[in-house]
Design a protein around this motif. Sequence first.
Motif, PDB file in Angstrom:
ATOM      1  N   ARG A   1       0.816  -1.219   0.000  1.00  0.00           N
ATOM      2  CA  ARG A   1       0.000   0.000   0.000  1.00  0.00           C
ATOM      3  C   ARG A   1       0.847   1.265   0.000  1.00  0.00           C
ATOM      4  N   PHE A   2       2.156   1.117   0.088  1.00  0.00           N
ATOM      5  CA  PHE A   2       3.051   2.273   0.059  1.00  0.00           C
ATOM      6  C   PHE A   2       3.610   2.527  -1.344  1.00  0.00           C
ATOM      7  N   SER A   3       3.793   1.470  -2.132  1.00  0.00           N
ATOM      8  CA  SER A   3       4.297   1.652  -3.494  1.00  0.00           C
ATOM      9  C   SER A   3       3.207   1.477  -4.546  1.00  0.00           C
ATOM     10  N   GLY A   4       2.083   0.892  -4.166  1.00  0.00           N
ATOM     11  CA  GLY A   4       0.995   0.674  -5.115  1.00  0.00           C
ATOM     12  C   GLY A   4       1.205  -0.540  -5.995  1.00  0.00           C
ATOM     13  N   THR A   5       1.951  -1.514  -5.498  1.00  0.00           N
ATOM     14  CA  THR A   5       2.236  -2.717  -6.259  1.00  0.00           C
ATOM     15  C   THR A   5       1.404  -3.878  -5.758  1.00  0.00           C
ATOM     16  N   LEU A   6       0.858  -4.637  -6.705  1.00  0.00           N
ATOM     17  CA  LEU A   6       0.092  -5.843  -6.395  1.00  0.00           C
ATOM     18  C   LEU A   6       0.597  -6.960  -7.289  1.00  0.00           C
ATOM     19  N   ILE A   7       0.898  -8.111  -6.682  1.00  0.00           N
ATOM     20  CA  ILE A   7       1.284  -9.302  -7.434  1.00  0.00           C
ATOM     21  C   ILE A   7       0.332 -10.413  -7.034  1.00  0.00           C
ATOM     22  N   ILE A   8      -0.300 -11.030  -8.037  1.00  0.00           N
ATOM     23  CA  ILE A   8      -1.194 -12.148  -7.785  1.00  0.00           C
ATOM     24  C   ILE A   8      -0.712 -13.357  -8.569  1.00  0.00           C
ATOM     25  N   THR A   9      -1.089 -14.539  -8.097  1.00  0.00           N
ATOM     26  CA  THR A   9      -0.746 -15.766  -8.799  1.00  0.00           C
ATOM     27  C   THR A   9      -1.979 -16.653  -8.893  1.00  0.00           C
ATOM     28  N   GLY A  10      -1.939 -17.566  -9.830  1.00  0.00           N
ATOM     29  CA  GLY A  10      -3.033 -18.511 -10.025  1.00  0.00           C
ATOM     30  C   GLY A  10      -2.983 -19.056 -11.434  1.00  0.00           C
ATOM     31  N   ARG A  11      -4.053 -19.704 -11.826  1.00  0.00           N
ATOM     32  CA  ARG A  11      -4.152 -20.195 -13.205  1.00  0.00           C
ATOM     33  C   ARG A  11      -4.208 -18.998 -14.149  1.00  0.00           C
ATOM     34  N   ILE A  12      -3.754 -19.198 -15.368  1.00  0.00           N
ATOM     35  CA  ILE A  12      -3.683 -18.109 -16.343  1.00  0.00           C
ATOM     36  C   ILE A  12      -5.036 -17.419 -16.501  1.00  0.00           C
ATOM     37  N   SER A  13      -6.102 -18.201 -16.651  1.00  0.00           N
ATOM     38  CA  SER A  13      -7.427 -17.611 -16.862  1.00  0.00           C
ATOM     39  C   SER A  13      -7.905 -16.827 -15.645  1.00  0.00           C
ATOM     40  N   ALA A  14      -7.574 -17.290 -14.444  1.00  0.00           N
ATOM     41  CA  ALA A  14      -7.984 -16.598 -13.217  1.00  0.00           C
ATOM     42  C   ALA A  14      -7.231 -15.275 -13.053  1.00  0.00           C
ATOM     43  N   VAL A  15      -5.941 -15.292 -13.314  1.00  0.00           N
ATOM     44  CA  VAL A  15      -5.133 -14.069 -13.216  1.00  0.00           C
ATOM     45  C   VAL A  15      -5.600 -13.050 -14.255  1.00  0.00           C
ATOM     46  N   GLU A  16      -5.874 -13.530 -15.453  1.00  0.00           N
ATOM     47  CA  GLU A  16      -6.346 -12.634 -16.510  1.00  0.00           C
ATOM     48  C   GLU A  16      -7.703 -12.019 -16.149  1.00  0.00           C
ATOM     49  N   ALA A  17      -8.609 -12.824 -15.620  1.00  0.00           N
ATOM     50  CA  ALA A  17      -9.923 -12.319 -15.220  1.00  0.00           C
ATOM     51  C   ALA A  17      -9.798 -11.273 -14.116  1.00  0.00           C
ATOM     52  N   SER A  18      -8.937 -11.531 -13.142  1.00  0.00           N
ATOM     53  CA  SER A  18      -8.748 -10.587 -12.035  1.00  0.00           C
ATOM     54  C   SER A  18      -8.160  -9.268 -12.512  1.00  0.00           C
ATOM     55  N   LEU A  19      -7.123  -9.334 -13.344  1.00  0.00           N
ATOM     56  CA  LEU A  19      -6.523  -8.092 -13.844  1.00  0.00           C
ATOM     57  C   LEU A  19      -7.507  -7.300 -14.698  1.00  0.00           C
ATOM     58  N   ASN A  20      -8.273  -8.007 -15.532  1.00  0.00           N
ATOM     59  CA  ASN A  20      -9.289  -7.320 -16.337  1.00  0.00           C
ATOM     60  C   ASN A  20     -10.300  -6.606 -15.455  1.00  0.00           C
ATOM     61  N   GLU A  21     -10.755  -7.265 -14.411  1.00  0.00           N
ATOM     62  CA  GLU A  21     -11.752  -6.652 -13.530  1.00  0.00           C
ATOM     63  C   GLU A  21     -11.172  -5.466 -12.773  1.00  0.00           C
ATOM     64  N   ILE A  22      -9.940  -5.578 -12.309  1.00  0.00           N
ATOM     65  CA  ILE A  22      -9.298  -4.460 -11.599  1.00  0.00           C
ATOM     66  C   ILE A  22      -9.190  -3.247 -12.517  1.00  0.00           C
ATOM     67  N   VAL A  23      -8.653  -3.454 -13.721  1.00  0.00           N
ATOM     68  CA  VAL A  23      -8.468  -2.345 -14.660  1.00  0.00           C
ATOM     69  C   VAL A  23      -9.815  -1.737 -15.045  1.00  0.00           C
ATOM     70  N   ASN A  24     -10.792  -2.589 -15.349  1.00  0.00           N
ATOM     71  CA  ASN A  24     -12.116  -2.077 -15.736  1.00  0.00           C
ATOM     72  C   ASN A  24     -12.804  -1.338 -14.597  1.00  0.00           C
ATOM     73  N   TYR A  25     -12.757  -1.883 -13.390  1.00  0.00           N
ATOM     74  CA  TYR A  25     -13.395  -1.232 -12.245  1.00  0.00           C
ATOM     75  C   TYR A  25     -12.743   0.126 -11.960  1.00  0.00           C
ATOM     76  N   CYS A  26     -11.420   0.136 -11.933  1.00  0.00           N
ATOM     77  CA  CYS A  26     -10.717   1.389 -11.642  1.00  0.00           C
ATOM     78  C   CYS A  26     -11.025   2.457 -12.689  1.00  0.00           C
ATOM     79  N   ASN A  27     -11.122   2.050 -13.936  1.00  0.00           N
ATOM     80  CA  ASN A  27     -11.435   3.001 -15.000  1.00  0.00           C
ATOM     81  C   ASN A  27     -12.891   3.453 -14.935  1.00  0.00           C
ATOM     82  N   ARG A  28     -13.786   2.503 -14.840  1.00  0.00           N
ATOM     83  CA  ARG A  28     -15.220   2.780 -14.911  1.00  0.00           C
ATOM     84  C   ARG A  28     -15.756   3.458 -13.655  1.00  0.00           C
TER      85      ARG A  28
END
Length: 129
Positions: free
Chosen positions: A90-117
Amino acid sequence: MDFKKMIEDSNNGEGLLRIIQESVPGREITLAHIISSPKPIVYRKLGLNPNIDFDKAAIGIIKMTPAEAAVIASDIAVKTADVYLGFVDRFSGTLIITGRISAVEASLNEIVNYCNREMGYNTCKITKR
């Protein structure tokens, strides 16, 4: 008068340069990347759990400002798909997640879309390799 001369004059001829660097956080995601099927050494060097199925695994990385938004992003990530939090700062604004490719992709898409929208963030394209 050139810039170098102005600096020397403002330092009373001592030749020392004082640089003040400020971080002015905007509302933006500056990096969103998915590393597909990383080698085990990448997990170990990042301090992540290397005991997983690497063929179907991925690492997702996001960098955002203000830095505290990484907490919100981590909540969105784990609620969107079956991913694990590898690192949240929370001090540098970095997030690293792991999981199956489809799960990581879904999470990143939702984060980017939510933050934008919903939060009015400027966002970057999610890259994948």
